[in-house]
Design an enzyme around this catalytic site. Sequence first.
Site, PDB file in Angstrom:
ATOM      1  N   TYR A  37       0.817  -1.204   0.000  1.00 46.01           N
ATOM      2  CA  TYR A  37       0.000   0.000   0.000  1.00 46.01           C
ATOM      3  C   TYR A  37       0.858   1.263   0.000  1.00 46.01           C
ATOM      4  O   TYR A  37       0.577   2.231  -0.691  1.00 46.01           O
ATOM      5  CB  TYR A  37      -0.927  -0.024   1.222  1.00 46.01           C
ATOM      6  N   GLN A  43     -17.250   7.271   2.459  1.00 44.51           N
ATOM      7  CA  GLN A  43     -16.133   7.105   1.545  1.00 44.51           C
ATOM      8  C   GLN A  43     -16.363   5.854   0.705  1.00 44.51           C
ATOM      9  O   GLN A  43     -16.584   4.766   1.251  1.00 44.51           O
ATOM     10  CB  GLN A  43     -14.827   6.983   2.331  1.00 44.51           C
ATOM     11  N   LYS A  88     -14.850   3.204  -1.959  1.00 48.95           N
ATOM     12  CA  LYS A  88     -13.611   2.701  -2.526  1.00 48.95           C
ATOM     13  C   LYS A  88     -13.813   2.371  -4.012  1.00 48.95           C
ATOM     14  O   LYS A  88     -14.769   1.676  -4.378  1.00 48.95           O
ATOM     15  CB  LYS A  88     -13.149   1.440  -1.783  1.00 48.95           C
ATOM     16  N   ASP A 116     -12.586   7.350  -3.071  1.00 53.35           N
ATOM     17  CA  ASP A 116     -11.197   7.064  -2.707  1.00 53.35           C
ATOM     18  C   ASP A 116     -10.635   5.948  -3.580  1.00 53.35           C
ATOM     19  O   ASP A 116     -11.049   4.793  -3.474  1.00 53.35           O
ATOM     20  CB  ASP A 116     -11.126   6.670  -1.231  1.00 53.35           C
ATOM     21  N   GLU A 127     -10.511  11.447  -3.739  1.00 48.41           N
ATOM     22  CA  GLU A 127      -9.410  11.290  -2.783  1.00 48.41           C
ATOM     23  C   GLU A 127      -8.317  10.438  -3.416  1.00 48.41           C
ATOM     24  O   GLU A 127      -8.531   9.274  -3.750  1.00 48.41           O
ATOM     25  CB  GLU A 127      -9.899  10.648  -1.480  1.00 48.41           C
ATOM     26  N   ASP A 181      -3.831  12.084  -0.523  1.00 48.66           N
ATOM     27  CA  ASP A 181      -3.693  11.214   0.647  1.00 48.66           C
ATOM     28  C   ASP A 181      -2.327  10.544   0.627  1.00 48.66           C
ATOM     29  O   ASP A 181      -1.384  11.007   1.255  1.00 48.66           O
ATOM     30  CB  ASP A 181      -4.834  10.181   0.647  1.00 48.66           C
ATOM     31  N   LYS A 241      -2.453  11.277   7.446  1.00 47.27           N
ATOM     32  CA  LYS A 241      -2.279  10.085   8.265  1.00 47.27           C
ATOM     33  C   LYS A 241      -1.197  10.344   9.310  1.00 47.27           C
ATOM     34  O   LYS A 241      -0.088  10.777   8.979  1.00 47.27           O
ATOM     35  CB  LYS A 241      -1.885   8.884   7.401  1.00 47.27           C
ATOM     36  N   TRP A 264     -11.402   9.326  10.648  1.00 48.20           N
ATOM     37  CA  TRP A 264     -11.794   7.933  10.441  1.00 48.20           C
ATOM     38  C   TRP A 264     -11.072   7.041  11.440  1.00 48.20           C
ATOM     39  O   TRP A 264      -9.862   7.184  11.651  1.00 48.20           O
ATOM     40  CB  TRP A 264     -11.441   7.499   9.024  1.00 48.20           C
TER      41      TRP A 264
END
Length: 373
Positions: free
Chosen positions: A56, A162, A164, A192, A217, A240, A264, A319
């Site tokens: 990721y 959100q 995906k 996102d 996003e 992000d 984050k 979140w």
Amino acid sequence: MRIAEVHVYQVDLPLTGGAYRMSEGSYTAFDSTVVQVVSDTGVSGWGETCPVGPTYQPEHALGARAALRQMAQCLVGRPVTGPLELRRLLDRQLNGHNYAKAAVDIALHDMIGKAHGMRVCELLGGATTDRVPSPYALSRGDLDDVARIAAERFAEDYPRLQIKVGGRPVELDIEVIRKVWETTRCTRLSIDANRALTTRDVLRIDRECPDVPFVFEQPCNTMEEIAAIRGGVNHAIHLDENTENLNDVLRAISLGICDGFGLKVTRLGGLGPIATVRDLCEARAMPHTCDDTWGGDIIAAACLHVGATVAPRLLDGVWVAQPYLDLHYDSENPCASRQGTSGCRSGPDSGWFRTKACSAHRSPPSPDTSQPP
């Protein structure tokens, strides 16, 4: 107060309700790393970092624990003058690996808060509220299932949903976006892609959903791709995964390629760095979230405390992973969303959790991380 011990633990976080699907993978559990920093006065601070697998981002769970072993010995015996000074020490010991350094930074804020009887949000500048909005992230799945879950969560007062997308034909993504919008009429949707869309697909989604009020996003992999199409996209774009440090945020703002950020805590390196980015976003009126990839109650608490310090008009939400998890480190005081909001802990125990509760509800540490590195 000096650091006497550093302990690193591995924790398995099983997900409830089946697999969680994103554009680049499907997950049923996450490998989290918990750090305990103990002072010579007996005060413990707790930190955590939980990468989403090894692909990721340029980070992974084994890397976090290896980095923490590399850095831990330099911490023992050091006076706790403040998180910033100790972060500079870690930077001299190891280049990069912000996600591992973040666990120490979070633990130091927890320790200092407990030692001085202050909530961490007070150390970070002061809370503007005791409860912050918590978005709900819809796992990628069947059209009708996603729309049904979206309707249920919107009815539970989650203020932002959100969706995906990515990793499949763009036609399916467009169907899901339109179905969720028609089912909920939620005016705060986030699409996102986790970097997975091509510029062509971003333009198509934008063109075919002009009436749907959403924010893209991190639609594409790089800032350069986003810059190439920014002028042709009518929906707002938030970055992000591209925001790995303060310089990335400064670059994005100077290029004018985004309208906000999904920040984050562990990606940026901890509570100190994200507080700096928070102030920069306020200076430029950039909406943003203050959350993390995944993680247990410690990560959730850290995100909530910094989120509570953001100017409300700029906070897109915090979140937290708790609706998806079967495990809490402190069963008496878990971090959890309620009616679309989550709150900071308060009271005489000003840190994240009581050490006793953390120890009682933590999974057994793996043999190679059960002692100070």
